[in-house]
Scaffold this motif. Sequence first.
Motif, mmCIF file in Angstrom:
data_model
loop_
_atom_site.group_PDB
_atom_site.id
_atom_site.type_symbol
_atom_site.label_atom_id
_atom_site.label_comp_id
_atom_site.label_asym_id
_atom_site.label_seq_id
_atom_site.Cartn_x
_atom_site.Cartn_y
_atom_site.Cartn_z
ATOM 1 N N ILE A 5 0.864 -1.175 0.000
ATOM 2 C CA ILE A 5 0.000 0.000 0.000
ATOM 3 C C ILE A 5 0.906 1.233 0.000
ATOM 4 O O ILE A 5 1.822 1.339 0.816
ATOM 5 N N PHE A 6 0.646 2.139 -0.945
ATOM 6 C CA PHE A 6 1.432 3.363 -1.070
ATOM 7 C C PHE A 6 0.526 4.579 -0.973
ATOM 8 O O PHE A 6 -0.624 4.541 -1.378
ATOM 9 N N ILE A 29 -4.273 6.980 -2.135
ATOM 10 C CA ILE A 29 -3.723 5.724 -1.620
ATOM 11 C C ILE A 29 -4.015 4.620 -2.616
ATOM 12 O O ILE A 29 -5.148 4.480 -3.094
ATOM 13 N N VAL A 30 -2.966 3.857 -2.950
ATOM 14 C CA VAL A 30 -3.101 2.792 -3.944
ATOM 15 C C VAL A 30 -2.474 1.501 -3.448
ATOM 16 O O VAL A 30 -1.627 1.504 -2.556
ATOM 17 N N ARG A 31 -2.898 0.404 -4.050
ATOM 18 C CA ARG A 31 -2.254 -0.900 -3.850
ATOM 19 C C ARG A 31 -1.480 -1.166 -5.131
ATOM 20 O O ARG A 31 -2.056 -1.148 -6.223
ATOM 21 N N ALA A 32 -0.172 -1.378 -5.005
ATOM 22 C CA ALA A 32 0.666 -1.525 -6.193
ATOM 23 C C ALA A 32 1.847 -2.446 -5.915
ATOM 24 O O ALA A 32 2.099 -2.820 -4.771
ATOM 25 N N ASP A 33 2.573 -2.778 -6.983
ATOM 26 C CA ASP A 33 3.711 -3.688 -6.873
ATOM 27 C C ASP A 33 4.997 -2.995 -6.435
ATOM 28 O O ASP A 33 5.906 -3.638 -5.925
ATOM 29 N N SER A 34 5.103 -1.681 -6.661
ATOM 30 C CA SER A 34 6.294 -0.924 -6.293
ATOM 31 C C SER A 34 5.927 0.552 -6.242
ATOM 32 O O SER A 34 4.822 0.940 -6.644
ATOM 33 N N ALA A 35 6.850 1.378 -5.790
ATOM 34 C CA ALA A 35 6.599 2.822 -5.765
ATOM 35 C C ALA A 35 6.389 3.350 -7.181
ATOM 36 O O ALA A 35 5.513 4.190 -7.410
ATOM 37 N N ALA A 36 7.158 2.880 -8.131
ATOM 38 C CA ALA A 36 6.985 3.304 -9.526
ATOM 39 C C ALA A 36 5.624 2.849 -10.051
ATOM 40 O O ALA A 36 4.932 3.599 -10.747
ATOM 41 N N ASP A 71 7.919 13.469 -10.054
ATOM 42 C CA ASP A 71 8.398 13.389 -8.668
ATOM 43 C C ASP A 71 8.593 14.757 -8.027
ATOM 44 O O ASP A 71 8.808 14.853 -6.829
ATOM 45 N N LYS A 72 8.503 15.824 -8.800
ATOM 46 C CA LYS A 72 8.560 17.167 -8.221
ATOM 47 C C LYS A 72 7.184 17.604 -7.711
ATOM 48 O O LYS A 72 7.080 18.508 -6.900
ATOM 49 N N LEU A 73 6.125 16.973 -8.231
ATOM 50 C CA LEU A 73 4.771 17.312 -7.807
ATOM 51 C C LEU A 73 4.238 16.349 -6.746
ATOM 52 O O LEU A 73 3.547 16.769 -5.821
ATOM 53 N N TYR A 74 4.542 15.063 -6.880
ATOM 54 C CA TYR A 74 4.071 14.047 -5.932
ATOM 55 C C TYR A 74 5.235 13.184 -5.472
ATOM 56 O O TYR A 74 6.116 12.856 -6.264
ATOM 57 N N HIS A 75 5.234 12.825 -4.211
ATOM 58 C CA HIS A 75 6.171 11.805 -3.756
ATOM 59 C C HIS A 75 5.367 10.607 -3.252
ATOM 60 O O HIS A 75 4.190 10.720 -2.924
ATOM 61 N N VAL A 76 6.027 9.467 -3.255
ATOM 62 C CA VAL A 76 5.378 8.199 -2.905
ATOM 63 C C VAL A 76 6.015 7.654 -1.639
ATOM 64 O O VAL A 76 7.238 7.565 -1.542
ATOM 65 N N VAL A 77 5.171 7.298 -0.682
ATOM 66 C CA VAL A 77 5.661 6.689 0.555
ATOM 67 C C VAL A 77 4.831 5.446 0.846
ATOM 68 O O VAL A 77 3.659 5.361 0.478
ATOM 69 N N GLU A 78 5.458 4.492 1.470
ATOM 70 C CA GLU A 78 4.725 3.286 1.854
ATOM 71 C C GLU A 78 3.773 3.634 2.993
ATOM 72 O O GLU A 78 4.139 4.304 3.954
ATOM 73 N N ASP A 79 2.529 3.206 2.853
ATOM 74 C CA ASP A 79 1.516 3.457 3.878
ATOM 75 C C ASP A 79 1.529 2.279 4.857
ATOM 76 O O ASP A 79 1.189 1.165 4.483
ATOM 77 N N GLU A 80 1.913 2.549 6.075
ATOM 78 C CA GLU A 80 2.006 1.494 7.088
ATOM 79 C C GLU A 80 0.898 1.612 8.128
ATOM 80 O O GLU A 80 1.007 1.062 9.219
ATOM 81 N N SER A 81 -0.181 2.305 7.773
ATOM 82 C CA SER A 81 -1.268 2.523 8.726
ATOM 83 C C SER A 81 -2.053 1.244 9.017
ATOM 84 O O SER A 81 -2.708 1.142 10.045
ATOM 85 N N GLY A 82 -2.029 0.281 8.104
ATOM 86 C CA GLY A 82 -2.775 -0.957 8.292
ATOM 87 C C GLY A 82 -4.251 -0.833 7.957
ATOM 88 O O GLY A 82 -5.022 -1.768 8.179
ATOM 89 N N ARG A 83 -4.666 0.299 7.409
ATOM 90 C CA ARG A 83 -6.081 0.497 7.076
ATOM 91 C C ARG A 83 -6.527 -0.329 5.877
ATOM 92 O O ARG A 83 -7.707 -0.594 5.717
ATOM 93 N N HIS A 84 -5.579 -0.735 5.044
ATOM 94 C CA HIS A 84 -5.909 -1.513 3.848
ATOM 95 C C HIS A 84 -5.054 -2.775 3.799
ATOM 96 O O HIS A 84 -3.870 -2.734 4.126
#
Length: 104
Positions: A5-6, A29-36, A71-84
Motif C-alpha cells: 500500500i502506497f 492511496i493505492v495498492r501496487a507492486d512498487s513505488a513506480a 516526482d517534483k509534484l508528488y512523492h510516494v511513501v509506503e503506507d504502514e497505517s494498516g487500514r488496507h
Amino acid sequence: MHRTIFRLEPRAEADDPGWTRAPSHGVVIVRADSAADARIVASEGETDFLETPAKPGDGVSTRFASAFRDDKLYHVVEDESGRHAAAGPRGILEGLTRPDVIRR
C-alpha cells in the motif's frame, strides 16, 4: 497476491507552475507492486484524452503527463497505517474523486 500500500502525497507548493498541467488530487492511496507502479496505478485513475471525444490526435495518450508521474509534484511513501490489506488487486483505494481533470 501480496502487494504494498502506497500513499502519493503532493510535494510541490500550491502555486508551483507544475500544477498547470493538472490539479492536485491531494493524497491518493493505492495498492501496487512498487513505488513506480503506484504512480502508474494513480495515473490510470485519471481520464485520458483517448477516453473522451476531445482527442489531441489519433493514438495520442496523455497518461504520461499525469502529475502523479512527476516526482517534483508528488512523492510516494509506503503506507504502514494498516487500514488496507496488502492482498488484493492493483488499484486506487482512496482519493482521486475527480478523475476528469483534463485541461482543455
